[in-house]
Design an enzyme around this catalytic site. Structure first.
Site, PDB file in Angstrom:
ATOM      1  N   LYS A  97     -44.932 -55.218  38.037  1.00 58.15           N
ATOM      2  CA  LYS A  97     -44.264 -55.624  39.289  1.00 58.15           C
ATOM      3  C   LYS A  97     -42.830 -55.112  39.302  1.00 58.15           C
ATOM      4  O   LYS A  97     -42.371 -54.508  40.270  1.00 58.15           O
ATOM      5  CB  LYS A  97     -44.250 -57.141  39.392  1.00 58.15           C
ATOM      6  CG  LYS A  97     -43.279 -57.695  40.435  1.00 58.15           C
ATOM      7  CD  LYS A  97     -43.309 -59.192  40.558  1.00 58.15           C
ATOM      8  CE  LYS A  97     -42.333 -59.906  39.686  1.00 58.15           C
ATOM      9  NZ  LYS A  97     -40.945 -59.973  40.145  1.00 58.15           N
ATOM     10  N   ASN A  98     -42.130 -55.313  38.178  1.00 61.00           N
ATOM     11  CA  ASN A  98     -40.695 -55.010  38.164  1.00 61.00           C
ATOM     12  C   ASN A  98     -40.409 -53.526  38.006  1.00 61.00           C
ATOM     13  O   ASN A  98     -39.254 -53.117  38.013  1.00 61.00           O
ATOM     14  CB  ASN A  98     -39.987 -55.848  37.098  1.00 61.00           C
ATOM     15  CG  ASN A  98     -39.948 -57.310  37.520  1.00 61.00           C
ATOM     16  OD1 ASN A  98     -40.196 -57.612  38.690  1.00 61.00           O
ATOM     17  ND2 ASN A  98     -39.668 -58.194  36.593  1.00 61.00           N
ATOM     18  N   CYS A 141     -32.988 -68.486  43.845  1.00 59.71           N
ATOM     19  CA  CYS A 141     -34.334 -69.059  43.690  1.00 59.71           C
ATOM     20  C   CYS A 141     -34.244 -70.155  42.633  1.00 59.71           C
ATOM     21  O   CYS A 141     -33.175 -70.474  42.137  1.00 59.71           O
ATOM     22  CB  CYS A 141     -35.318 -67.975  43.293  1.00 59.71           C
ATOM     23  SG  CYS A 141     -34.888 -67.181  41.765  1.00 59.71           S
ATOM     24  N   ARG A 159     -28.647 -66.218  41.403  1.00 58.97           N
ATOM     25  CA  ARG A 159     -28.962 -64.787  41.587  1.00 58.97           C
ATOM     26  C   ARG A 159     -27.873 -64.096  42.439  1.00 58.97           C
ATOM     27  O   ARG A 159     -28.131 -63.565  43.515  1.00 58.97           O
ATOM     28  CB  ARG A 159     -30.332 -64.600  42.234  1.00 58.97           C
ATOM     29  CG  ARG A 159     -31.449 -65.415  41.630  1.00 58.97           C
ATOM     30  CD  ARG A 159     -31.755 -65.129  40.184  1.00 58.97           C
ATOM     31  NE  ARG A 159     -32.286 -63.820  39.911  1.00 58.97           N
ATOM     32  CZ  ARG A 159     -33.560 -63.495  40.017  1.00 58.97           C
ATOM     33  NH1 ARG A 159     -34.402 -64.387  40.445  1.00 58.97           N
ATOM     34  NH2 ARG A 159     -33.977 -62.273  39.737  1.00 58.97           N
ATOM     35  N   ASP A 183     -38.637 -63.464  31.019  1.00 57.94           N
ATOM     36  CA  ASP A 183     -39.816 -63.694  31.857  1.00 57.94           C
ATOM     37  C   ASP A 183     -40.991 -64.243  31.059  1.00 57.94           C
ATOM     38  O   ASP A 183     -41.995 -64.655  31.653  1.00 57.94           O
ATOM     39  CB  ASP A 183     -40.238 -62.390  32.558  1.00 57.94           C
ATOM     40  CG  ASP A 183     -39.213 -61.983  33.592  1.00 57.94           C
ATOM     41  OD1 ASP A 183     -39.255 -60.831  34.053  1.00 57.94           O
ATOM     42  OD2 ASP A 183     -38.347 -62.813  33.926  1.00 57.94           O
ATOM     43  N   ARG A 213     -47.365 -63.649  43.503  1.00 59.94           N
ATOM     44  CA  ARG A 213     -46.250 -62.706  43.701  1.00 59.94           C
ATOM     45  C   ARG A 213     -46.203 -61.685  42.571  1.00 59.94           C
ATOM     46  O   ARG A 213     -45.793 -60.545  42.756  1.00 59.94           O
ATOM     47  CB  ARG A 213     -44.917 -63.468  43.719  1.00 59.94           C
ATOM     48  CG  ARG A 213     -44.565 -64.119  45.029  1.00 59.94           C
ATOM     49  CD  ARG A 213     -43.159 -64.667  44.974  1.00 59.94           C
ATOM     50  NE  ARG A 213     -42.256 -63.647  44.473  1.00 59.94           N
ATOM     51  CZ  ARG A 213     -41.149 -63.912  43.762  1.00 59.94           C
ATOM     52  NH1 ARG A 213     -40.845 -65.158  43.467  1.00 59.94           N
ATOM     53  NH2 ARG A 213     -40.376 -62.944  43.336  1.00 59.94           N
TER      54      ARG A 213
END
Ligand code: EPZ
Length: 435
Positions: free
Chosen positions: A30-31, A125, A130, A320, A413
């Site tokens: 994803k990243n 979030c 952030r 993560d 997500r």
């Protein structure tokens, strides 16, 4: 992230039994995908991305880019071509950008390509505020004017285009490093990024940009130098294949450490997961490493030994994987300290693990004490963000009894239909659609 269809997972726990067997393949990271999509704005030729993960954040960023003039043609689920020939829009559609924080990565390429960018304050979030001060200060260093409005930022590049600059990141920033590495490829003059991030996804993207005409040196070190092309767009000479997701791989490895007998996790560069794999070996897992896969085995009675850890930028322990690892520590033998150094809100999820029976003491927003093993009971939970949501799935799998996990859209997500691969390993999990 507001969702109309908020699915739910129903999981029947294994009650501590070690039974999972088989193989899982991870998807594109994803990243890495999100940044590859953003970099398409800097290309004068069509850019094809392969091994794209089929996840919500990627779809959202495609929506945003298309709304701004990017032409995207899909070739199956995992391959798409981005054509920026008519890309001229500078204003981010706020109703889309608000839902995807990672869109901040596209601000630099849009500014470099069109000379201006207007975007809403990216939301914080659950894991932290952030902030984006590194981005705003970096654009100013490159000669841009930054105006902060009530609901959006307007950034105007200097006449003639952005200028190379020396940028020092006060904290190592993954998206900060990526955004300025990409943006500087079009600037006039040389940009030096100091205290840059060294994540493998950054090295992979940087090497692809070099193949496309960028002059970048120092990838994988704290100092990255980019000699700008003075506005000349990049040219793709090949497709860019998104690297396998080391965080998804690590999440599955932790599941195996919790409840696996013999599982192979494939589709990623195993050397990129050293911080986790060495820790799992120290805790008592047997791990056979191949270049693109790892095989994890454990005896049925193995209660793993606990281990303390501190999250740290690559190559340290990835933040993560902190939540999934804490779930494992609640089932391991001993008392350990977890130190979350990157985000100030990334231990809040532990309340729900305590609700399931875990023995966790939050000493401050950054440090937790975990004592194990403590059996967990199935509960009804709500996924607060994608990584804590995955940690709840792992906890529900190892718990006694049934669990219901709401807000699965947060997990979607970053994990593509994760329940399908969990079922293939022997997990009793079912997704219930709620319209
Ligand atoms: C990226 O976030 C990842 N997201 C995160 O993954 C990941 O947790 C994080 O890097 C750290 O590895 C994407 O790549 C889309 P940072 P990023 O900038 O780049 C502070 C997931 O679950 N900071 O490296 O936004 C920041 O507050 C997500 O996949 C500033 O102060 O994180 C943090 O304390 C979660 N000002 C530290 O730097 C800024 O302008 C590192 O954050 C930017 C960051």
């Amino acid at each position: 992230m507001s969702n109309t269809t908020n699915d739910t997972f129903h999981i029947t726990g294994l009650g501590g039994k070690r039974v999972l067997k088989g193989e899982v393949k991870v998807n594109g990271a994803k990243n890495a995908a999100l940044k590859a999509q953003a970099t398409a704005v800097l290309f004068g030729t069509p850019l094809t991305l392969a091994n794209m993960p089929d996840i919500a954040d990627v779809q959202k960023l495609d929506e945003l880019l298309e709304a701004m003039g990017m032409e995207i043609t899909k070739e199956g689920k995992r391959k798409r071509t981005y054509n920026a020939r008519h890309f001229s829009e500078s204003v981010f559609p706020a109703h889309i950008a608000k839902h995807i924080r990672a869109s901040v990565v596209a601000t630099g390429p849009v500014l470099a390509r069109t000379g201006k960018v207007v975007f809403p304050h990216p939301g914080g979030c659950v894991i932290g505020a952030r902030p984006i001060d590194f981005f705003l200060n970096g654009y100013k260093k490159m000669g841009a004017v930054v105006r902060e409005g009530k609901s959006a930022y307007t950034i105007i590049a200097p006449r003639g285009g952005l200028r190379g600059a020396e940028i020092f990141f006060p904290k190592v920033s993954v998206t900060g490093t990526e955004t300025f590495m990409m943006t500087a490829t079009l600037a006039h003059g040389t940009t030096v990024l100091k205290n840059a991030a060294m994540e493998p996804e950054i090295v992979s993207l940087g090497n692809f940009l070099k193949e496309s005409g960028a002059d970048i040196s120092g990838l994988g070190t704290p100092t990255i130098t980019i000699k700008g092309r003075g506005g000349k767009l990049l040219r793709a000479r090949s497709a860019y294949t998104i690297p396998g997701d080391r965080i998804e791989a690590g999440s599955f490895c932790i599941l195996v450490a919790l409840a696996g007998r013999d599982v192979t996790v494939s589709g990623f560069n195993s050397e990129e997961l050293d911080a986790l794999l060495f820790m799992l070996e120290d805790m008592g897992m047997n791990i056979e490493k191949e270049k693109r896969s790892v095989r994890l085995t454990a005896g049925t009675k193995t209660a793993l030994k606990s281990a303390s850890f501190t999250t740290h930028e690559y190559p340290g322990f990835p933040t993560d994987l902190q939540a999934p690892m804490v779930t494992l520590l609640t089932q391991s033998e001993g008392e350990t300290t977890v130190f979350e150094t990157i985000f100030e809100g990334r231990l809040r999820y532990t309340d729900e693990l305590k609700f399931m029976g875990a023995d966790i003491t939050l000493m401050d927003p950054h440090r937790a004490l975990v004592r194990g093993p403590k059996a967990l009971k199935g509960r009804t939970l709500e996924s607060p963000d994608l990584r804590a949501g995955l940690a709840y799935v792992l906890a529900a799998i190892v718990a006694e009894g049934k669990s219901t996990i709401h807000a699965v859209s947060n997990i979607d997500r970053g994990y593509e239909r994760v329940e399908e691969r969990l079922v293939s390993l022997g997990v009793d999990i079912e997704r219930v659609h709620q319209d």
